[in-house]
Each structure stands twice: as C-alpha cells, then as structure tokens.
Design an enzyme around this catalytic site. Structure first.
Site, PDB file in Angstrom:
ATOM      1  N   HIS A  66       0.854  -1.195   0.000  1.00 17.79           N
ATOM      2  CA  HIS A  66       0.000   0.000   0.000  1.00 17.79           C
ATOM      3  C   HIS A  66       0.882   1.235   0.000  1.00 17.79           C
ATOM      4  O   HIS A  66       0.639   2.179  -0.742  1.00 17.79           O
ATOM      5  CB  HIS A  66      -0.931  -0.005   1.204  1.00 17.79           C
ATOM      6  CG  HIS A  66      -1.971   1.063   1.165  1.00 17.79           C
ATOM      7  ND1 HIS A  66      -3.038   1.109   2.040  1.00 17.79           N
ATOM      8  CD2 HIS A  66      -2.126   2.142   0.360  1.00 17.79           C
ATOM      9  CE1 HIS A  66      -3.793   2.165   1.760  1.00 17.79           C
ATOM     10  NE2 HIS A  66      -3.245   2.815   0.751  1.00 17.79           N
ATOM     11  N   GLU A 114       0.844   8.177  -3.684  1.00 16.11           N
ATOM     12  CA  GLU A 114       1.727   7.733  -2.611  1.00 16.11           C
ATOM     13  C   GLU A 114       2.974   8.613  -2.529  1.00 16.11           C
ATOM     14  O   GLU A 114       3.438   8.946  -1.439  1.00 16.11           O
ATOM     15  CB  GLU A 114       2.118   6.269  -2.827  1.00 16.11           C
ATOM     16  CG  GLU A 114       0.976   5.292  -2.597  1.00 16.11           C
ATOM     17  CD  GLU A 114       0.427   5.352  -1.183  1.00 16.11           C
ATOM     18  OE1 GLU A 114       1.223   5.316  -0.220  1.00 16.11           O
ATOM     19  OE2 GLU A 114      -0.816   5.451  -1.035  1.00 16.11           O
ATOM     20  N   HIS A 118       3.177  10.827   0.772  1.00 10.10           N
ATOM     21  CA  HIS A 118       4.099  10.213   1.729  1.00 10.10           C
ATOM     22  C   HIS A 118       5.566  10.307   1.317  1.00 10.10           C
ATOM     23  O   HIS A 118       6.437  10.531   2.155  1.00 10.10           O
ATOM     24  CB  HIS A 118       3.728   8.736   1.926  1.00 10.10           C
ATOM     25  CG  HIS A 118       2.318   8.525   2.376  1.00 10.10           C
ATOM     26  ND1 HIS A 118       1.863   8.895   3.632  1.00 10.10           N
ATOM     27  CD2 HIS A 118       1.250   7.993   1.728  1.00 10.10           C
ATOM     28  CE1 HIS A 118       0.575   8.581   3.737  1.00 10.10           C
ATOM     29  NE2 HIS A 118       0.185   8.035   2.603  1.00 10.10           N
TER      30      HIS A 118
END
Length: 256
Positions: A66, A114, A118
C-alpha cells in the site's frame, strides 16, 4: 502468481536561486513535518475490493504494497510532483508488488498519490530522497520482509474459519522480533466479525524494524490513506483491529 522472497545580503538572482534550491532539496523544512518512524504497509487485495465495494478485475492473491509512510506527516512539498520517467526501471516490479488493485490499468495514479502524500516526507532521509530511491527502497523492504512467505510458514492462510488477532500478532512478532499493527474492516450489517485488510511493519529512520506502538502510546484508530470510496454507507473504512476473532478472506475465484 505469488511474489517470492526469500536521508549579509545576496544579489537578487543568487538569492532567488538559493531559495528555489532549498525548496527542492529540503521540502520538510517548510512547516512542521517531523516524524519518528516509517510504516511499511501491506494490504490484502480481496479486502481492498470489499472495502470500496468494487468487484475489481482479477486482483492479486497475495499481499501487495500500500505504501511506505512516515508517521504523522503528509504532503511535505506539493511542488515536488510525481514523474513516472524517474521510476521506469522499476515498473516491472511495481506492477507486480505495488499495483493499483482497484484500477489495474492506471497504476501510475496510485503511485503519484503515494509519492506526493508520503514520499515527499520520507525524502527527509538521504536513502529515500528521490522518487527512484523511495519506490526502489520500498520494493526492497517488501521483498526483505517477505510477509507472504512468513504468513504461509506460520500457517496463517486465507480461510473460511476465523483467526484470533492476538494469535496473528504474536506469530508475526515471533518472526520479526517486533510488534506489528493489524487493521481490519469492522463488521457490517449481517457480518459476525471484522475482516483483516492491512498489516503494518514499522521501521526506524535507520530502516531497522521497531515496534509499531510504544509502551504508553495511545492506540491510534486510523492513520494513513483512504481509498476515495472507503467510508461508505455500509460502514467505516479500515481501523486497528479489535482483539478477538477476524476473517482472513480467501480470494474470489475468477473465470479465465
């Protein structure tokens, strides 16, 4: 297919140039983007599809990535945009181990999300300070941790029978030497138990395994990403699993 394992006064032009350089090389410096640990997040595709009420198209029958998330830090530099060209050498592995489960033909949208949410924060570390380093190191960690193989060796396999969450955490702790975090979908109407959806293994800034929760640290209910349709009329999205029984759903059979 299952994957195998095993950080005065300056002239105007120069001052502007240095400002731009600082923005590119130190995105975590603007605002409070401090974080203490990285979270290697694996999710179970069958539960992902259930969570967003998406039938999905032949999702993987193994745990996939993930993301690699710094804790308590997101979107550290909104000007540092995702560039697919920077990770083109990684694409064969990305498509296998880090697929967009819900929109398989368009993996890059997931990877963009992502990175921008992040990766721009993880880039505080030299070892993760580019898109290629961030995605490449995430793939390396996934393979080194080898969650799929570890679960198989521990006898924890998808089943119509229920598992105790404490048994899964204890078994994983016996292998990795640290306490993981397991997340579940709470039971919806007509369901008896929660459904396992995500397993997190945490690391220090030196990329060494550590417990996901410190002694005395409050038990966080939810952190990280949510798929666009995760919170539905049927119920909430993933939460830290409650102690007790849980369903580890077998992949649905598909006709080829």
């Amino acid at each position: 297919m299952r994957p195998r394992a095993p950080r005065g006064v300056l002239p105007g032009a120069l001052g502007l140039a240095l400002c731009c350089l600082c923005g590119a090389l130190g995105p975590w410096r603007s605002g409070d983007h401090g974080w203490k640990k990285l979270i290697m997040v694996h999710h179970w595709p069958t539960t992902v599809c259930k969570e967003i009420e998406n039938a999905c198209s032949d999702p993987p029958d193994y745990w996939t990535i993930h993301g690699l998330w710094p804790d308590k830090s997101e979107e550290c530099n909104r000007s540092w945009h995702f560039n697919l060209e920077e990770i083109k050498d990684l694409l064969p592995d990305m498509k296998i181990y880090w697929p967009d489960v819900t929109h398989p033909p368009n993996h890059s949208h997931f990877w963009k999300h992502e990175w921008e949410k992040h990766g721009t924060c993880a880039a505080q570390l030299d070892v993760l300070n580019s898109q290629k380093k961030y995605f490449g190191k995430s793939l390396d960690l996934y393979k080194e941790l080898s969650l799929n193989s570890m679960l198989q060796k521990l006898g924890i396999k998808p089943s119509i029978n229920y598992y105790q969450i404490s048994d899964i955490k204890d078994a994983l702790a016996s292998v990795y030497g640290v306490i993981p975090k397991v997340q579940c979908l709470p039971p919806r109407q007509g369901e008896e138990v929660q459904t396992i959806g995500q397993i997190e293994l945490c690391l220090t800034k030196d990329l060494q395994l550590r417990n996901c929760t410190e002694h005395g640290e409050p038990r966080s209910r939810r952190w990280g990403d949510a798929w666009p349709a995760r919170a539905t009329a049927e119920g909430p999205g993933l939460e830290v699993c409650e102690d007790g029984p849980a369903f580890y759903p077998p992949p649905k059979e598909t006709n080829h």
